[in-house]
Structure formats: C-alpha cells, structure tokens
Design a protein around this motif. Structure first.
Motif, PDB file in Angstrom:
ATOM      1  N   GLN A   1       0.855  -1.177   0.000  1.00  0.00           N
ATOM      2  CA  GLN A   1       0.000   0.000   0.000  1.00  0.00           C
ATOM      3  C   GLN A   1       0.892   1.228   0.000  1.00  0.00           C
ATOM      4  N   MET A   2       0.731   2.058  -1.011  1.00  0.00           N
ATOM      5  CA  MET A   2       1.578   3.239  -1.170  1.00  0.00           C
ATOM      6  C   MET A   2       0.718   4.485  -1.065  1.00  0.00           C
ATOM      7  N   ASN A   3       0.966   5.282  -0.038  1.00  0.00           N
ATOM      8  CA  ASN A   3       0.239   6.524   0.185  1.00  0.00           C
ATOM      9  C   ASN A   3       1.167   7.715   0.057  1.00  0.00           C
ATOM     10  N   SER A   4       0.590   8.886  -0.084  1.00  0.00           N
ATOM     11  CA  SER A   4       1.370  10.126  -0.185  1.00  0.00           C
ATOM     12  C   SER A   4       2.478   9.981  -1.217  1.00  0.00           C
ATOM     13  N   LEU A   5       2.127   9.497  -2.357  1.00  0.00           N
ATOM     14  CA  LEU A   5       3.136   9.229  -3.389  1.00  0.00           C
ATOM     15  C   LEU A   5       3.785  10.509  -3.884  1.00  0.00           C
ATOM     16  N   LYS A   6       5.064  10.388  -4.219  1.00  0.00           N
ATOM     17  CA  LYS A   6       5.865  11.501  -4.695  1.00  0.00           C
ATOM     18  C   LYS A   6       6.396  11.174  -6.093  1.00  0.00           C
ATOM     19  N   PRO A   7       6.717  12.184  -6.881  1.00  0.00           N
ATOM     20  CA  PRO A   7       7.294  11.912  -8.209  1.00  0.00           C
ATOM     21  C   PRO A   7       8.527  11.021  -8.143  1.00  0.00           C
ATOM     22  N   GLU A   8       9.306  11.138  -7.080  1.00  0.00           N
ATOM     23  CA  GLU A   8      10.515  10.312  -6.961  1.00  0.00           C
ATOM     24  C   GLU A   8      10.208   8.850  -6.658  1.00  0.00           C
ATOM     25  N   ASP A   9       8.946   8.517  -6.438  1.00  0.00           N
ATOM     26  CA  ASP A   9       8.560   7.112  -6.287  1.00  0.00           C
ATOM     27  C   ASP A   9       8.346   6.434  -7.643  1.00  0.00           C
ATOM     28  N   THR A  10       8.395   7.214  -8.703  1.00  0.00           N
ATOM     29  CA  THR A  10       8.220   6.659 -10.043  1.00  0.00           C
ATOM     30  C   THR A  10       9.310   5.629 -10.344  1.00  0.00           C
ATOM     31  N   ALA A  11       8.884   4.426 -10.708  1.00  0.00           N
ATOM     32  CA  ALA A  11       9.823   3.334 -10.955  1.00  0.00           C
ATOM     33  C   ALA A  11       9.044   2.099 -11.401  1.00  0.00           C
ATOM     34  N   VAL A  12       9.783   1.108 -11.847  1.00  0.00           N
ATOM     35  CA  VAL A  12       9.208  -0.219 -12.013  1.00  0.00           C
ATOM     36  C   VAL A  12       9.370  -0.939 -10.675  1.00  0.00           C
ATOM     37  N   TYR A  13       8.277  -1.456 -10.168  1.00  0.00           N
ATOM     38  CA  TYR A  13       8.281  -2.124  -8.865  1.00  0.00           C
ATOM     39  C   TYR A  13       8.262  -3.639  -9.082  1.00  0.00           C
ATOM     40  N   TYR A  14       9.175  -4.313  -8.394  1.00  0.00           N
ATOM     41  CA  TYR A  14       9.323  -5.756  -8.523  1.00  0.00           C
ATOM     42  C   TYR A  14       8.996  -6.458  -7.208  1.00  0.00           C
ATOM     43  N   CYS A  15       8.212  -7.487  -7.316  1.00  0.00           N
ATOM     44  CA  CYS A  15       7.965  -8.369  -6.188  1.00  0.00           C
ATOM     45  C   CYS A  15       9.127  -9.352  -6.083  1.00  0.00           C
ATOM     46  N   ALA A  16       9.494  -9.709  -4.853  1.00  0.00           N
ATOM     47  CA  ALA A  16      10.629 -10.597  -4.643  1.00  0.00           C
ATOM     48  C   ALA A  16      10.319 -11.592  -3.539  1.00  0.00           C
ATOM     49  N   ALA A  17      10.925 -12.767  -3.643  1.00  0.00           N
ATOM     50  CA  ALA A  17      10.703 -13.805  -2.634  1.00  0.00           C
ATOM     51  C   ALA A  17      12.008 -14.526  -2.357  1.00  0.00           C
ATOM     52  N   ARG A  18      12.146 -14.967  -1.119  1.00  0.00           N
ATOM     53  CA  ARG A  18      13.379 -15.646  -0.734  1.00  0.00           C
ATOM     54  C   ARG A  18      13.085 -16.608   0.401  1.00  0.00           C
ATOM     55  N   TYR A  19      13.740 -17.760   0.337  1.00  0.00           N
ATOM     56  CA  TYR A  19      13.635 -18.728   1.429  1.00  0.00           C
ATOM     57  C   TYR A  19      14.674 -18.417   2.508  1.00  0.00           C
ATOM     58  N   MET A  20      14.337 -18.717   3.731  1.00  0.00           N
ATOM     59  CA  MET A  20      15.264 -18.735   4.875  1.00  0.00           C
ATOM     60  C   MET A  20      15.681 -17.346   5.353  1.00  0.00           C
ATOM     61  N   VAL A  21      15.982 -16.444   4.450  1.00  0.00           N
ATOM     62  CA  VAL A  21      16.534 -15.146   4.835  1.00  0.00           C
ATOM     63  C   VAL A  21      15.570 -14.049   4.367  1.00  0.00           C
ATOM     64  N   VAL A  22      15.397 -13.036   5.190  1.00  0.00           N
ATOM     65  CA  VAL A  22      14.493 -11.956   4.805  1.00  0.00           C
ATOM     66  C   VAL A  22      15.017 -11.281   3.549  1.00  0.00           C
ATOM     67  N   VAL A  23      14.112 -10.964   2.652  1.00  0.00           N
ATOM     68  CA  VAL A  23      14.475 -10.486   1.316  1.00  0.00           C
ATOM     69  C   VAL A  23      14.682  -8.976   1.305  1.00  0.00           C
ATOM     70  N   THR A  24      15.782  -8.529   1.889  1.00  0.00           N
ATOM     71  CA  THR A  24      16.101  -7.101   1.902  1.00  0.00           C
ATOM     72  C   THR A  24      17.263  -6.732   0.996  1.00  0.00           C
ATOM     73  N   THR A  25      18.014  -7.714   0.553  1.00  0.00           N
ATOM     74  CA  THR A  25      19.181  -7.417  -0.290  1.00  0.00           C
ATOM     75  C   THR A  25      19.101  -8.080  -1.658  1.00  0.00           C
ATOM     76  N   THR A  26      18.667  -9.299  -1.705  1.00  0.00           N
ATOM     77  CA  THR A  26      18.517 -10.005  -2.968  1.00  0.00           C
ATOM     78  C   THR A  26      17.394 -11.028  -2.806  1.00  0.00           C
ATOM     79  N   ALA A  27      17.098 -11.752  -3.882  1.00  0.00           N
ATOM     80  CA  ALA A  27      15.957 -12.667  -3.838  1.00  0.00           C
ATOM     81  C   ALA A  27      16.248 -13.946  -4.606  1.00  0.00           C
ATOM     82  N   ASP A  28      15.494 -14.982  -4.267  1.00  0.00           N
ATOM     83  CA  ASP A  28      15.552 -16.220  -5.032  1.00  0.00           C
ATOM     84  C   ASP A  28      14.653 -16.138  -6.261  1.00  0.00           C
TER      85      ASP A  28
END
Length: 121
Positions: free
Chosen positions: A82-109
């Motif tokens: 959920q994205m609120n108060s959107l700004k022009p700098e939020d413009t981008a392609v957004y990718y969903c990511a998933a990873r086993y075992m480790v929280v997906v904050t740096t890379t993904a499986d």
C-alpha cells in the motif's frame, strides 16, 4: 519453483495512493520472505519493503517509511504494498521478490516481471 505476478501499477498524481499486489504460485508461500524492490530509469534496483515468512517483522527503506505498508495474505498467496502520499521520486518499475530462509532485503531467489508506477507532479 515459485512464480510471482504483480498487478496494481499505474499513473497517479502526487499525493495519491496505489496498492500493488503480488500473487505467488506454489505450495511454499508460508515459507517465503516477501518484499518489494524498485528501479527508476538510469538507477540501480533498490529495496523498498519486506516482511518475514511469519509476517512478524517488517522492513522499510527510509525513503518510504510512514508512507508505504507491506502486508501478506497467506490464504491468497498474495503480498501487498500500500503506497500513500506518493511523490514523483517514487516513479519506478516495482518488482515483487521472494526468498527462502533469509528476509528479502538485499537479494531474492525469485522475482516478478515488474509493474510500472508513475507519479505525476
């Protein structure tokens, strides 16, 4: 193998809201850490938000804290942003990511195909 399919992107004016959805295939959804990354033109892909497999811990980039909320619905194999108060700098392609075992904050499986979000000023 996990397939991720995003939806919900689009064009919105600054200050507006959008909700992105990402539905995952497979039977291992509850074992996956899920998250969102984004890539703006000419920039590297960057972390936006993530949550652990249990959903008990949430992580956000400083640039979106207080404006974006990540959540998951295990019954629907879906993660939301959920994205609120959107700004022009939020413009981008957004990718969903998933990873086993480790929280997906740096890379993904696994990665989705991406959905475009454009915020006009």
């Amino acid at each position: 193998q996990v397939q991720l399919v995003e939806s919900g992107g689009g064009l919105v004016q600054a200050g507006g809201s959008l909700r992105l959805s990402c539905t995952a295939s497979g039977r291992t959804f509850t074992r996956l850490s899920l998250g969102w990354f984004r890539q703006a033109p000419g920039k590297e892909r960057e972390f936006v938000a993530a949550l652990t497999a249990s959903g008990g811990s949430l992580y956000y980039a400083d640039s979106v804290k207080g404006r974006f909320t990540i959540s998951r619905d295990n019954a629907k194999n879906t993660v939301y942003l959920q994205m609120n108060s959107l700004k022009p700098e939020d413009t981008a392609v957004y990718y969903c990511a998933a990873r086993y075992m480790v929280v997906v904050t740096t890379t993904a499986d696994y990665w989705g195909q991406g959905t475009q979000v454009t915020v006009s000023s």
